[in-house]
Structures are given as C-alpha cells and as structure tokens.
Design an enzyme around this catalytic site. Sequence first.
Site, PDB file in Angstrom:
ATOM      1  N   SER A 107       0.792  -1.233   0.000  1.00  0.00           N
ATOM      2  CA  SER A 107       0.000   0.000   0.000  1.00  0.00           C
ATOM      3  C   SER A 107       0.822   1.280   0.000  1.00  0.00           C
ATOM      4  CB  SER A 107      -0.957   0.007   1.200  1.00  0.00           C
ATOM      5  OG  SER A 107      -2.017  -0.886   0.980  1.00  0.00           O
ATOM      6  N   LYS A 110      -0.156   3.789  -2.579  1.00  0.00           N
ATOM      7  CA  LYS A 110      -1.210   4.795  -2.430  1.00  0.00           C
ATOM      8  C   LYS A 110      -0.664   6.215  -2.322  1.00  0.00           C
ATOM      9  CE  LYS A 110      -4.665   1.643  -0.409  1.00  0.00           C
ATOM     10  NZ  LYS A 110      -3.960   0.376  -0.167  1.00  0.00           N
ATOM     11  N   SER A 164      -5.926   3.269   4.624  1.00  0.00           N
ATOM     12  CA  SER A 164      -5.394   2.456   3.538  1.00  0.00           C
ATOM     13  C   SER A 164      -6.454   1.602   2.851  1.00  0.00           C
ATOM     14  CB  SER A 164      -4.259   1.551   4.043  1.00  0.00           C
ATOM     15  OG  SER A 164      -3.410   1.161   2.990  1.00  0.00           O
TER      16      SER A 164
END
Length: 329
Positions: A107, A110, A164
Amino acid sequence: MKCINKREMRTGVCLFLALGCILTGCGGTAYDMPYSTNSDISSFNVISGQNRRTAVPFASDLCVVTGDVTADTDADMSEMLAAVLFSLEDDRVIYAKNAHEVLHPASLTKVMTALVALKYGSLDQRLTATSAVNITESGAVLCGLKAGDTMSMDQALRILLVYSANDAAMLIAENVGGSVENFIAMMNEEAKRLGATNTNFANPHGLTDANHCTTAYDLYLIFNEAMKYEAFGEIIQMTGYQTVYYDKDGKEKTFDRSTTNQFLRGEYSAPANVTVIGGKTGTTKAAGHCLMLRARDVNGAPYVSVILGAPSGDRLYNGMIDLLDEINN
C-alpha cells in the site's frame, strides 16, 4: 547627421567577417579558441555572452545513492529486503541497503495514487463509485464502498491514506482518470517524470500483481513530490478519521477508523530527539511489511525513511526505530 568614414566602415566589416570565420570555420582552416574564463577572446566568453542561462541538474535538490551506504552505521537491517534513510535538509544519504532493488510496495503505492489525484483532481471534486470498488481479494482492507456511493476527493484521500482502504483507491482512480486503466497510465507517466525508472504500477492500491513493482529509492522520489502538496502533508499526520458520505439513495454512511501507522497510534515510539511526523504503511504476503515515514530531528530538520520487506510488523517497527536512531549518530 553623423558621417561615417568609408575606410573605418570597411575596416569594421573586415573585422566582423574575420571574427565570423573564426567562430564558424570559414574555408578549410580550423581555429581553436581557448576555453578560459580569464581570456578576453575565448569560446567561454563568446558562449556566455550569447547565452547566460545555466542548466540546472535534475538531481540538484535530491538525495542520490548508487549503492549500499552502511559504513559507520549501527542500524541492523539484515531482515529487511531494502531500507533507506535520507536527510532532506542537506540531501545526505545516511543509510541505504538495496535502494534500487525492484520489490513489491504493497500500500505504499497509495502515495502515488494520492499524488496523481492531487495533481489532476481537486479536493472538492465529487466522486461516485462504480462496480470497480468491489474488491474481493481475501484480507484486502476496505471501507465498504458500494456502487452509487458518493464522497468528496478530500474524504476519499483521507480514507485512502489514513486507513489504507483499497476500494477508496479504485474510487479515486476511476473518477480522476476516467477509467482505472487510464489512471494507472497517469501513475506510470508521473513516475517517469520524477525519475522513478525502476517503477511500474499495475493498480492504484498495491494489492499483489506480478507487474506491480518499485524500489525504496523510487518511493522516496514519489513521497518527496507528494509532500509538496499541503493536503498530503496534513493527512499523513492524522491519527484517525471520522466522516459521513452517502449511498446511491442519499442515505448517510459513517466512516470512523484509526490510522494504520503504529507510531501515530502510540504503539511504538521514535528514538530520543526524533519525531515521526507521518507516513504510509503497507502489508501484503508478497511485499511483506513496509513503512515509509517523514520525521524530524530535535532542530526540526526533515528526513525520509523507507523499509520494504520486513518479516513481521513488530520487526518492521523496531527496525524503523533502529534506522531512525541513525539520525542521532
């Protein structure tokens, strides 16, 4: 009217033509000019007189690392696949292990999703979910979006970075890019622009894909660029987020989650004289446990640290504490 002496005019023309021959190489004879800042007649002075602009090196304000930098450090990164610690105040590489090794970022992806959204979208933009938000991968973090749900870009970015949520990434991608595929192309184009040449994004959230990869150094480049946006810097410091958005019928849906960053949650503490400002977490089976942070020392000087591929959450955070302690050395 001032008269011009013809002899003086002919002399001036000859001198002009002679200089032109020296510079352009009239006939077959070559004339070398000294490249010296001290010579009255030199290639340096001719060029500088014509064009006083100076090219700015691409990495003039970036940390640059070509190999491992571990000498004179105490940080034990033996269990980590890659780790870097950079001082942003003086562009100094404090620690680097496998900075350019291509790995799964989970993640931490992101951060690029947020960067592209902030660059090409607006915080007050209204986003509407489609079936693209229906992620079924086991263990994927979701905020529960359904087709027809609506929220602002500001809300979506906070859910994306604080909690997230993978479905929030898909919501942002489709609304900013027009399609998820086009948004991914925008992510990769931005990576190239930043010099993140070992990066290839295959999705906007970081769930495992064989073609989805980056490096610790490329993540630093992306994070460094994202920090230029005030909203990003604010969001990554948040300890949690509460908001209300709406379903397709206009009914309220509540979101209330804490940050995934355990430094901000108080579950781990930074070394003495070091403050963790914020950052981004990431975990998948393929990527292991990953963390990217912005921190500052006792004088307020900023740092960026990245760890990829820790074997567990506890080892990740204790390893990051060990890495950040290099700031004090």
